[in-house]
Design an enzyme around this catalytic site. Structure first.
Site, short mmCIF file in Angstrom:
data_model
loop_
_atom_site.label_atom_id
_atom_site.label_comp_id
_atom_site.label_asym_id
_atom_site.label_seq_id
_atom_site.Cartn_x
_atom_site.Cartn_y
_atom_site.Cartn_z
CG HIS A 264 50.63 18.96 -39.81
ND1 HIS A 264 50.84 17.82 -38.63
CD2 HIS A 264 49.14 19.22 -39.33
CE1 HIS A 264 50.47 17.60 -37.54
NE2 HIS A 264 49.20 18.70 -37.66
CG HIS B 204 47.45 23.29 -39.48
ND1 HIS B 204 46.74 22.55 -40.63
CD2 HIS B 204 47.40 22.41 -38.54
CE1 HIS B 204 46.63 21.74 -39.78
NE2 HIS B 204 46.61 21.33 -39.07
#
Length: 161
Positions: free
Chosen positions: A71, A85
């Site tokens: 992620h 992110h």
């Protein structure tokens, strides 16, 4: 041209060559729901409401951090360090919906696929795909067209100061 002027010239050129790492709607960082990002406590940046499949390297560099969950990726080049992110609270998915394509220490080229994303799986789990890109080395960012839909690897989406 002096060596110092030459280095400054190269730095300016490289800073302008920051491409969009993903497809989606371009946003200011303060439009992200997570206060860690929206208050710029990690650094200034921008966000993209992700609507694609691949996340690609916006610059050449070295992967300095690659979360095993896929992620989040940290990248460093000669001029800056930044974090990509993908989504909000997506760490809670423990890697589900993400295929990490790089590892810490890898040298990457602009345009290399760094993460493949199953956006439908992430959305099914109730997670947002608003994805901050944060500059960790003090750069100030101006988003050039808030609300515009950008393609992956599109340039001239931000101005780095």
């Amino acid at each position: 041209m002096t060596a110092q002027t030459n280095r400054m010239f190269k730095k300016i050129l490289k800073r302008k060559d920051f491409f969009s790492p993903m497809e989606g709607e371009l946003m200011r960082i303060d439009q992200v729901e997570d206060e860690v990002f929206s208050t710029r406590s990690m650094g200034d940046g921008f966000a993209i409401d992700f609507n694609g499949v691949d996340v690609k390297a916006p610059t050449d560099g070295e992967v300095i951090m690659a979360f095993p969950t896929g992620h989040a990726i940290g990248i460093k080049n000669d001029n800056m360090e930044y974090l990509i992110h993908i989504g909000m609270d997506t760490v809670e998915l423990e890697g589900e919906g993400f295929e990490l394509c790089v590892a810490q220490g890898d040298r990457i080229k602009q345009g290399d696929v760094i993460v493949k994303v199953d956006k439908e799986k992430i959305l099914e789990k109730g997670k947002s795909l608003k994805s901050p890109i944060v500059f960790l080395t003090g750069e100030k960012i101006e988003v050039l067209s808030v609300g515009r839909y950008v393609k992956c690897m599109e340039k001239n989406i931000i101005k780095i100061k």
